[in-house]
Design an enzyme around this catalytic site. Structure first.
Site, PDB file in Angstrom:
ATOM      1  N   HIS A 169      28.533  29.744  41.004  1.00 33.22           N
ATOM      2  CA  HIS A 169      28.259  28.985  42.229  1.00 33.22           C
ATOM      3  C   HIS A 169      26.859  28.381  42.219  1.00 33.22           C
ATOM      4  O   HIS A 169      26.657  27.239  42.630  1.00 33.22           O
ATOM      5  CB  HIS A 169      28.485  29.861  43.473  1.00 33.22           C
ATOM      6  CG  HIS A 169      29.934  29.964  43.837  1.00 33.22           C
ATOM      7  ND1 HIS A 169      30.821  30.732  43.106  1.00 33.22           N
ATOM      8  CD2 HIS A 169      30.668  29.371  44.808  1.00 33.22           C
ATOM      9  CE1 HIS A 169      32.027  30.607  43.635  1.00 33.22           C
ATOM     10  NE2 HIS A 169      31.965  29.803  44.670  1.00 33.22           N
TER      11      HIS A 169
ATOM     12  N   LYS B   2      37.694  38.369  48.385  1.00 31.90           N
ATOM     13  CA  LYS B   2      37.975  39.480  49.279  1.00 31.90           C
ATOM     14  C   LYS B   2      36.822  39.673  50.241  1.00 31.90           C
ATOM     15  O   LYS B   2      35.687  39.269  49.944  1.00 31.90           O
ATOM     16  CB  LYS B   2      38.248  40.760  48.499  1.00 31.90           C
ATOM     17  CG  LYS B   2      37.027  41.391  47.855  1.00 31.90           C
ATOM     18  CD  LYS B   2      37.394  42.704  47.193  1.00 31.90           C
ATOM     19  CE  LYS B   2      36.220  43.303  46.426  1.00 31.90           C
ATOM     20  NZ  LYS B   2      35.261  44.014  47.294  1.00 31.90           N
TER      21      LYS B   2
END
Lengths: 195, 294
Positions: A36, A103
């Site tokens: 990222h 998650k």
């Protein structure tokens, strides 16, 4: 359980709501912490086509290289998504992602980004590394393996009936907010405090 | 002593067992949780997936979770055994287990950001040694996942915001706060391993040691046994549920230990363990005979 094919249109994504069960089929890419940061440092042209109208999976797999040089995922559950909160909304907008799989859910900045770009947050079952690895029959290619190592590399994968739940949608809905607020009310009650 | 025994092989098998099989009572606790969740709920579906996953991992001897964690190890050894050799053998076992895909290459050089590639690194594996009177070795290990490690917490009492004083009621209040802060991010339903007292380091170490206890045991200290039971009920009343989807199963067990402290400090340390509560324990006698205790 509805099936969703990747790549996917913005319209299909905007039809999804919190609580929907989906099975994903098609091509997606993995990416976590190092990825990222890297995706936002510059526009990565070679990776961009794999992100456009698909989803990024927050996953650091266990991978086996077979004798013929090809790869297979041995264990591949989701990692905690909130670490990507500083980047996620921008990565979605910049590369035209339609969703994120991870998650634990994400926060307001991402939730706003999902609404603006037309994307969803898809929750996979944390720790279910075997169930999910078997929904990944093929590894197509990998980016940044030498630089980032196995867990942090960007793996392009084909998935078949990969199970997820929509927990944040493009209409501002977040299951994580609802559960957190409920638990805080109960917490105050258990501690004998006013909410 | 133990020179003729292949400890590396036994240690590798210890790692394989921990990474691919859960202790029976942990699986039972997950199944019990599954049965109290509402039929067809997200919580129940999550627990069904977890139970299927446990079966698949066991059948194929593959990691339960791709985050194979930090190997944290406690070794009891008799007088005269070289702890340096034990450390070398265990580290080699971690390399082998990584090669065999029982472990992910899970060690990253913190300064360069590069993965070491073989699963070992500075303080990975992390091994504690204790000399004992027994003639053999006892090796106990947990594989401590990172998502759950990130939601662990250390409080110092008193805590004004939580109205938590230096007593067991204060401990209760901060532990519940830690569960609320964690939500589903530690891969709930988790196990709370707690240490009261100690300094910042010993308190974390002793909290992790609680994870070697069986979920079904009873704390020998009656007031801690009572607090463990109460916290288990109350944490599950918070409604966070498996994965934070909402539900009745947030915590599978609560284990509390304590250390003494100096007057200025009163720490409460909570290590949060994910549902993949991985541990393995083996005793090795002088002939190399093995007794698996978990």
């Amino acid at each position: 359980m509805a099936e969703l094919k990747l790549p996917v249109s913005e319209e299909s994504i905007r039809n999804l709501e919190v609580g929907d069960f989906l099975e994903l089929s098609g091509r997606m890419i993995t990416g976590r912490d190092a990825a990222h940061k890297w995706l936002m440092e510059d526009f990565r042209e070679d990776v961009a086509p794999y992100l456009k109208d698909s989803v990024i999976y927050h996953c650091g797999p266990v991978v086996n290289q077979k004798d013929d040089g090809s790869w297979e995922f041995v264990a591949a559950g989701p990692t905690t998504s909130i670490r990507e909160e500083p980047y996620q909304a921008d990565v979605i907008a910049r590369y035209g992602l339609r969703g994120v799989i991870g998650k634990g859910g994400m926060a307001d900045r991402t939730l706003t980004g999902l609404g603006r770009s037309g994307a969803v947050y898809l929750h996979a079952i944390g720790g279910a590394a075997q169930v999910l690895a078997r929904a990944i029959p093929r590894v197509e290619k990998v980016f940044m393996l030498d630089e980032f190592g196995v867990p942090e590399a960007l793996w392009v994968i084909d998935v078949e009936r990969f199970p997820v739940v929509v927990t944040m949608d493009s209409h501002g809905g977040s299951l994580h907010k609802v559960v957190e607020n409920g638990s805080k009310t109960k917490f105050d009650e258990l501690l004998g405090r006013k909410g | 002593m133990f020179e003729k025994i292949d400890l590396k092989e036994t240690f590798t098998e210890l790692v394989r067992r921990a990474s691919t099989e859960l202790p029976g009572e942990v699986v039972e606790a997950i199944r019990a949780g599954r049965n109290v969740e509402d039929e067809g709920s997200l919580a129940q579906k999550a627990l069904d997936t977890i139970l299927t996953n446990i079966e698949m991992a066991g059948d194929s001897s593959a990691p339960l979770c791709q985050d194979t964690g930090t190997p944290v190890v406690w070794i009891k050894y008799p007088v005269g055994v070289s702890t340096r050799r034990l450390e070398e053998d265990f580290t080699e076992a971690v390399r082998r287990a990584t090669e065999l895909k029982y472990l992910r290459p899970n060690a990253v050089d913190t300064l360069s950001g590069r993965n070491t590639g073989d699963g070992t690194g500075r303080a990975i594996p992390f091994i504690h040694f204790e000399e004992w009177d027994g003639p053999g070795l006892e090796v106990r290990m947990i594989l401590k996942g990172g998502g759950s490690e990130n939601v662990g917490a250390q409080y110092k009492l008193p805590d004004t915001g939580l109205e938590a004083g230096r007593d067991l009621e204060g401990v209760r209040r901060v532990v519940l706060d830690a569960v609320v802060q964690a939500q589903g991010k530690g891969c709930a339903p988790g196990v709370l391993a707690i240490c009261i007292g100690g300094d910042r380091v010993s308190s974390f170490e002793h909290s992790k040691e609680q994870l070697l206890r069986s979920l079904g045991d009873t704390n020998p200290v009656p007031e801690l046994a009572e607090l463990e039971e109460r916290l288990l009920v109350e944490a599950n009343e918070l409604g966070i549920g498996p994965m934070g989807f909402g539900g009745k199963t947030t915590v599978l067990g609560v284990k509390i230990g304590f250390l003494d402290r100096i007057p200025a400090c009163y720490f409460v340390t909570i290590t949060y363990m994910c549902w993949a509560d991985r541990r393995a324990i083996v005793q090795i006698d002088e002939e190399g005979g093995l007794t698996w205790l978990s």
